[in-house]
Scaffold this motif. Structure first.
Motif, PDB file in Angstrom:
ATOM      1  N   ARG A 132       0.827  -1.191   0.000  1.00 40.47           N
ATOM      2  CA  ARG A 132       0.000   0.000   0.000  1.00 40.47           C
ATOM      3  C   ARG A 132       0.873   1.257   0.000  1.00 40.47           C
ATOM      4  O   ARG A 132       2.058   1.188   0.344  1.00 40.47           O
ATOM      5  N   PRO A 133       0.312   2.408  -0.395  1.00 37.59           N
ATOM      6  CA  PRO A 133       1.095   3.653  -0.394  1.00 37.59           C
ATOM      7  C   PRO A 133       1.710   3.940   0.971  1.00 37.59           C
ATOM      8  O   PRO A 133       1.139   3.625   2.019  1.00 37.59           O
ATOM      9  N   LYS A 134       2.897   4.525   0.929  1.00 36.62           N
ATOM     10  CA  LYS A 134       3.646   4.964   2.107  1.00 36.62           C
ATOM     11  C   LYS A 134       4.154   3.805   2.972  1.00 36.62           C
ATOM     12  O   LYS A 134       4.560   4.019   4.112  1.00 36.62           O
ATOM     13  N   GLN A 135       4.151   2.604   2.433  1.00 40.99           N
ATOM     14  CA  GLN A 135       4.732   1.483   3.158  1.00 40.99           C
ATOM     15  C   GLN A 135       6.199   1.319   2.770  1.00 40.99           C
ATOM     16  O   GLN A 135       6.709   1.973   1.864  1.00 40.99           O
ATOM     17  N   SER A 136       6.882   0.432   3.475  1.00 44.21           N
ATOM     18  CA  SER A 136       8.288   0.138   3.194  1.00 44.21           C
ATOM     19  C   SER A 136       8.448  -1.348   2.932  1.00 44.21           C
ATOM     20  O   SER A 136       7.698  -2.173   3.460  1.00 44.21           O
ATOM     21  N   ILE A 137       9.449  -1.682   2.112  1.00 44.74           N
ATOM     22  CA  ILE A 137       9.636  -3.075   1.709  1.00 44.74           C
ATOM     23  C   ILE A 137      11.123  -3.374   1.590  1.00 44.74           C
ATOM     24  O   ILE A 137      11.913  -2.528   1.140  1.00 44.74           O
ATOM     25  N   LEU A 138      11.508  -4.563   2.011  1.00 39.53           N
ATOM     26  CA  LEU A 138      12.879  -5.050   1.835  1.00 39.53           C
ATOM     27  C   LEU A 138      12.876  -6.107   0.743  1.00 39.53           C
ATOM     28  O   LEU A 138      12.153  -7.102   0.836  1.00 39.53           O
ATOM     29  N   ILE A 139      13.687  -5.879  -0.292  1.00 37.03           N
ATOM     30  CA  ILE A 139      13.805  -6.815  -1.412  1.00 37.03           C
ATOM     31  C   ILE A 139      15.218  -7.384  -1.409  1.00 37.03           C
ATOM     32  O   ILE A 139      16.183  -6.673  -1.676  1.00 37.03           O
ATOM     33  N   HIS A 140      15.341  -8.661  -1.069  1.00 38.48           N
ATOM     34  CA  HIS A 140      16.639  -9.326  -1.153  1.00 38.48           C
ATOM     35  C   HIS A 140      16.936  -9.683  -2.611  1.00 38.48           C
ATOM     36  O   HIS A 140      16.035  -9.843  -3.428  1.00 38.48           O
ATOM     37  N   MET A 141      18.238  -9.807  -2.925  1.00 42.54           N
ATOM     38  CA  MET A 141      18.650 -10.128  -4.302  1.00 42.54           C
ATOM     39  C   MET A 141      17.976  -9.162  -5.275  1.00 42.54           C
ATOM     40  O   MET A 141      17.412  -9.551  -6.292  1.00 42.54           O
ATOM     41  N   ALA A 142      18.072  -7.888  -4.946  1.00 45.32           N
ATOM     42  CA  ALA A 142      17.320  -6.864  -5.676  1.00 45.32           C
ATOM     43  C   ALA A 142      17.779  -6.683  -7.114  1.00 45.32           C
ATOM     44  O   ALA A 142      17.040  -6.120  -7.932  1.00 45.32           O
ATOM     45  N   ALA A 143      18.977  -7.139  -7.433  1.00 41.80           N
ATOM     46  CA  ALA A 143      19.474  -6.996  -8.804  1.00 41.80           C
ATOM     47  C   ALA A 143      19.151  -8.207  -9.670  1.00 41.80           C
ATOM     48  O   ALA A 143      19.486  -8.235 -10.855  1.00 41.80           O
ATOM     49  N   GLY A 144      18.502  -9.223  -9.093  1.00 37.13           N
ATOM     50  CA  GLY A 144      18.123 -10.402  -9.870  1.00 37.13           C
ATOM     51  C   GLY A 144      16.859 -10.185 -10.679  1.00 37.13           C
ATOM     52  O   GLY A 144      16.296  -9.089 -10.706  1.00 37.13           O
ATOM     53  N   GLY A 145      16.397 -11.245 -11.339  1.00 36.51           N
ATOM     54  CA  GLY A 145      15.227 -11.129 -12.206  1.00 36.51           C
ATOM     55  C   GLY A 145      13.966 -10.756 -11.455  1.00 36.51           C
ATOM     56  O   GLY A 145      13.295  -9.773 -11.791  1.00 36.51           O
ATOM     57  N   VAL A 146      13.618 -11.530 -10.423  1.00 36.59           N
ATOM     58  CA  VAL A 146      12.425 -11.227  -9.635  1.00 36.59           C
ATOM     59  C   VAL A 146      12.620  -9.923  -8.873  1.00 36.59           C
ATOM     60  O   VAL A 146      11.688  -9.120  -8.750  1.00 36.59           O
ATOM     61  N   GLY A 147      13.840  -9.692  -8.369  1.00 35.68           N
ATOM     62  CA  GLY A 147      14.116  -8.451  -7.648  1.00 35.68           C
ATOM     63  C   GLY A 147      13.906  -7.222  -8.516  1.00 35.68           C
ATOM     64  O   GLY A 147      13.286  -6.241  -8.085  1.00 35.68           O
ATOM     65  N   THR A 148      14.422  -7.262  -9.729  1.00 32.19           N
ATOM     66  CA  THR A 148      14.250  -6.142 -10.656  1.00 32.19           C
ATOM     67  C   THR A 148      12.774  -5.902 -10.956  1.00 32.19           C
ATOM     68  O   THR A 148      12.298  -4.759 -10.954  1.00 32.19           O
ATOM     69  N   ALA A 149      12.043  -6.986 -11.212  1.00 32.12           N
ATOM     70  CA  ALA A 149      10.610  -6.861 -11.467  1.00 32.12           C
ATOM     71  C   ALA A 149       9.886  -6.301 -10.249  1.00 32.12           C
ATOM     72  O   ALA A 149       8.998  -5.444 -10.376  1.00 32.12           O
ATOM     73  N   ALA A 150      10.268  -6.760  -9.057  1.00 34.15           N
ATOM     74  CA  ALA A 150       9.624  -6.298  -7.828  1.00 34.15           C
ATOM     75  C   ALA A 150       9.827  -4.795  -7.625  1.00 34.15           C
ATOM     76  O   ALA A 150       8.898  -4.070  -7.244  1.00 34.15           O
ATOM     77  N   ILE A 151      11.034  -4.325  -7.881  1.00 35.56           N
ATOM     78  CA  ILE A 151      11.317  -2.894  -7.733  1.00 35.56           C
ATOM     79  C   ILE A 151      10.430  -2.081  -8.664  1.00 35.56           C
ATOM     80  O   ILE A 151       9.807  -1.088  -8.258  1.00 35.56           O
ATOM     81  N   GLN A 152      10.362  -2.482  -9.917  1.00 32.19           N
ATOM     82  CA  GLN A 152       9.559  -1.739 -10.888  1.00 32.19           C
ATOM     83  C   GLN A 152       8.080  -1.751 -10.526  1.00 32.19           C
ATOM     84  O   GLN A 152       7.389  -0.738 -10.665  1.00 32.19           O
TER      85      GLN A 152
END
Length: 241
Positions: A132-152
């Motif tokens: 939801r808006p204004k929340q925070s998230i930790l993405i491990h392996m952020a430069a990987g395939g799923v990580g990149t998609a998750a960031i976008q």
């Protein structure tokens, strides 16, 4: 690597709404054990069936008449495909509604990985994580395939703070992609780094690591936070040995 199995696909499948792809050139992207479990839940199938297929991309070689008449696809169209089984055969018959036209300029390698990475990321962020808006998230392996998609995908929600772990050489790319706070997991403790910025922790942790990192992720959660486990990189992959 296993030799692709030989199969003679039916020229018409189900209600005649199928296409045939030359799978000997099909680029297959298969998820790991826990991601397979998520897909199995979503599609109500055995995860072992999904391990033989799931995602790929290639060119249509034959199309059922009903599809031709509808103008949905043409022979020679480059498509991405999501199917429950059979993508390691030399020829694959798949339902037309499991195929998606590839954008101009997209390579087969990109097409093979696109559906798996982005569907996985979409499910864990929105279906399980309920970002939801204004929340925070930790993405491990952020430069990987799923990580990149998750960031976008996170960037489609307003004012989301993104923490992403990756080696230092990838931090510039992470910032360009939308990560608010890149963290070098090799030289620092990501828990300490997150606590410095957000003492209460984060709302969502995307965990492809397992093991002790799952405990760390759980302890990083804010009240009512969500830990989404979708892989176990810290342990041997039992499915593939």
């Amino acid at each position: 690597m296993s030799t692709p199995s030989k199969a003679l696909p039916a020229s018409e499948h189900g209600c005649g709404n199928s296409v045939i792809l030359p799978a000997h050139d099909l680029l297959v992207s298969g998820p790991n054990l826990l991601t397979l479990t998520d897909f199995a839940t979503m599609f109500h199938v055995n995860p072992c069936d999904l391990s033989k297929g799931v995602g790929g991309s290639n060119m249509c070689t034959k199309i059922a008449e009903t599809i031709k008449n509808d103008g949905m696809l043409n022979v020679g169209d480059k498509v991405m495909v999501l199917n429950r089984y059979g993508l390691w055969q030399e020829l694959v018959t798949v339902p037309a509604n499991h195929t998606f036209i590839m954008p101009e300029g997209m390579s087969f390698e990109e097409g093979a990985a696109f559906l798996i990475n982005y569907i996985t990321a979409y499910m864990i962020i929105f279906h399980f994580g309920n970002l939801r808006p204004k929340q925070s998230i930790l993405i491990h392996m952020a430069a990987g395939g799923v990580g990149t998609a998750a960031i976008q995908l996170c960037k489609t929600v307003k004012d989301v703070t993104i923490f992403g772990t990756a080696s230092a050489s990838k931090h510039e790319a992470l910032k360009e992609n939308g990560v608010t706070h890149p963290i070098d997991y090799r030289t620092s403790d990501y828990v300490d780094e997150i606590r410095k910025i957000s003492p209460k922790g984060v709302d969502i942790v995307l965990d492809p690591l397992g093991g002790s990192d799952t405990c760390k992720g759980y302890n990083l959660l804010k009240p009512m936070g969500k830990l989404v486990i979708y892989d176990c990189q810290n342990k041997p992959n039992l499915m593939y040995g």
